[in-house]
Enzyme design. Sequence first.
Site, PDB file in Angstrom:
ATOM      1  N   HIS A 126     -36.388 -27.226  -2.010  1.00 26.32           N
ATOM      2  CA  HIS A 126     -35.118 -27.381  -2.054  1.00 26.32           C
ATOM      3  C   HIS A 126     -34.744 -28.800  -2.647  1.00 26.32           C
ATOM      4  O   HIS A 126     -35.322 -29.685  -2.415  1.00 26.32           O
ATOM      5  CB  HIS A 126     -34.365 -27.306  -0.673  1.00 26.32           C
ATOM      6  CG  HIS A 126     -33.221 -27.159  -0.721  1.00 26.32           C
ATOM      7  ND1 HIS A 126     -32.109 -28.398  -0.634  1.00 26.32           N
ATOM      8  CD2 HIS A 126     -32.097 -26.136  -0.428  1.00 26.32           C
ATOM      9  CE1 HIS A 126     -30.980 -27.761  -0.596  1.00 26.32           C
ATOM     10  NE2 HIS A 126     -30.865 -26.484  -0.379  1.00 26.32           N
ATOM     11  N   ASP A 203     -40.067 -30.135   5.615  1.00 28.39           N
ATOM     12  CA  ASP A 203     -38.766 -29.663   5.536  1.00 28.39           C
ATOM     13  C   ASP A 203     -38.579 -28.391   6.306  1.00 28.39           C
ATOM     14  O   ASP A 203     -38.790 -27.423   6.013  1.00 28.39           O
ATOM     15  CB  ASP A 203     -38.038 -29.485   4.145  1.00 28.39           C
ATOM     16  CG  ASP A 203     -36.736 -28.722   3.918  1.00 28.39           C
ATOM     17  OD1 ASP A 203     -36.219 -28.385   4.939  1.00 28.39           O
ATOM     18  OD2 ASP A 203     -36.386 -28.683   2.953  1.00 28.39           O
ATOM     19  N   GLN A 206     -35.115 -24.044   7.242  1.00 30.33           N
ATOM     20  CA  GLN A 206     -35.355 -22.422   7.351  1.00 30.33           C
ATOM     21  C   GLN A 206     -36.129 -22.165   8.303  1.00 30.33           C
ATOM     22  O   GLN A 206     -36.043 -20.911   8.522  1.00 30.33           O
ATOM     23  CB  GLN A 206     -35.551 -21.844   5.800  1.00 30.33           C
ATOM     24  CG  GLN A 206     -34.778 -22.302   4.626  1.00 30.33           C
ATOM     25  CD  GLN A 206     -33.140 -21.471   5.078  1.00 30.33           C
ATOM     26  OE1 GLN A 206     -33.100 -20.577   5.843  1.00 30.33           O
ATOM     27  NE2 GLN A 206     -32.288 -22.155   4.147  1.00 30.33           N
ATOM     28  N   LYS A 229     -27.750 -24.206  10.604  1.00 30.35           N
ATOM     29  CA  LYS A 229     -28.285 -22.884  10.052  1.00 30.35           C
ATOM     30  C   LYS A 229     -29.001 -22.243  11.311  1.00 30.35           C
ATOM     31  O   LYS A 229     -29.738 -21.105  11.379  1.00 30.35           O
ATOM     32  CB  LYS A 229     -29.727 -23.533   9.158  1.00 30.35           C
ATOM     33  CG  LYS A 229     -29.145 -23.860   7.800  1.00 30.35           C
ATOM     34  CD  LYS A 229     -30.062 -23.984   6.828  1.00 30.35           C
ATOM     35  CE  LYS A 229     -29.789 -25.000   5.935  1.00 30.35           C
ATOM     36  NZ  LYS A 229     -28.859 -24.227   4.732  1.00 30.35           N
ATOM     37  N   CYS A 367     -30.084 -24.195  -4.617  1.00 34.57           N
ATOM     38  CA  CYS A 367     -30.420 -25.681  -4.898  1.00 34.57           C
ATOM     39  C   CYS A 367     -32.003 -25.655  -4.780  1.00 34.57           C
ATOM     40  O   CYS A 367     -33.008 -26.413  -4.358  1.00 34.57           O
ATOM     41  CB  CYS A 367     -30.207 -26.478  -3.535  1.00 34.57           C
ATOM     42  SG  CYS A 367     -28.426 -26.633  -3.106  1.00 34.57           S
TER      43      CYS A 367
END
Length: 412
Positions: A126, A203, A206, A229, A367
């Site tokens: 991302h 990261d 998600q 999220k 993104c």
Amino acid sequence: MVAPPYDIEAVRRDFPILEQKVNGQALVYLDSAASSQRPRAVIDAVRRHYETSHANVHRGAHELSVRATEAYEDARACVAAHIGAEDAAEIVFVRGTTEAINLVAGSLGKAHIGPGDEILLTKMEHHSNLVPWQLLAERTGATLRFVDVSPEGRLVLDDYARMLSERTRLVGVTHISNSLGVINPVREIAALAHEAGAFCLVDGAQAAPHLALDMGALGCDFYAFSGHKMCGPTGIGVLWARRAILEEMPPYQGGGEMIASVTLAGSTWAAVPHKFEAGTPNIAGAVGLGAAIRYLNAIGLDAIRRYETELLGYALERLGEIEGLRIYGPTDERVGVLSFTYLDVHAHDLATILDQRGIAIRAGHHCNQPLMEHLGVDATARASLYLYSTFQEVDALCEALHLAGEIFCRSA
Ligand code: PLP
């Protein structure tokens, strides 16, 4: 022991926003990868905080400030327990994944990365896990390198062996791709990074909404995720890092709350994590994130994962039946973040047609512009599933796609 059935109707009743109609149709919310919805438990926790306990933290000698500080630090302990951190001091509250990664690039980068050093990323990052490193590379003269993505949508793991060297200072990788849905083997990647003497940053934007996490078992050095999220408020997120590393890192921003003492000649820093939390933090956001974690745990991340996996299987099967539709990413080791192209209909047109039927999906580059270029598209449509998504919603999506296909073929 047989697991109890997943009560999807009860879960949906927890999310007041899902009850409404959009454009005259029952809302079908399939954009949770961009931002999930919030259950009443989170909305109530934030409201209760403002109604009963709000004041600034860590500085007041009065009752409300004590209550707010306790609530804020309780949220930190809740996050720490949820992700298997050894110590609550390893949890830095930030605005979200983006700020967490900027913090590491700004602080660790300043202290440890210089000309000729390499930062190894992947082609599926991302922009949040790319642009901060580009900025750092511009400032320091470091070089960015990128692990490839296979045609199936997985990382080419052999690239790590090829690209890691004594020059590599940091390996950055997304746990789950926000366009391909693929779950990356971050444990193996962290081990490879460490063998080469590099830090590993993951990261988790998600992944945190879907997977049970254990920082000890993952073995990375930094893990970043966003509250919004995973059923929490916007404007709150987490950087986890091992305490010894945080203690070594210089401050990221200066101001109140992050100092031990200040004179006109200079300052000394507060202990971690406060050294990295300059200014008044998002207190209500942290309280809401704690409530979101408790909510997810009350249902059970394992139960949610089982349900989502079943739903994903159904969605892959139904979408796979639509002629002219191409789904990106592998069919296994993935979550229900489904990027697709359909005939020659532009993703934005698809999203508009679906919106008229009350179906919310995302369209664009997500993104992920370098990944889109790698896939040879400028945009995809993306439907993303979460704990409150239903089989009927997948049916509604497929029906609307059929209709969009007919409209497109008639006008072509
Ligand atoms: N990383 C990934 C994989 C994401 O999907 C996102 C958001 O979509 C981010 C980072 C950025 O998260 P935030 O905007 O909450 O900082």
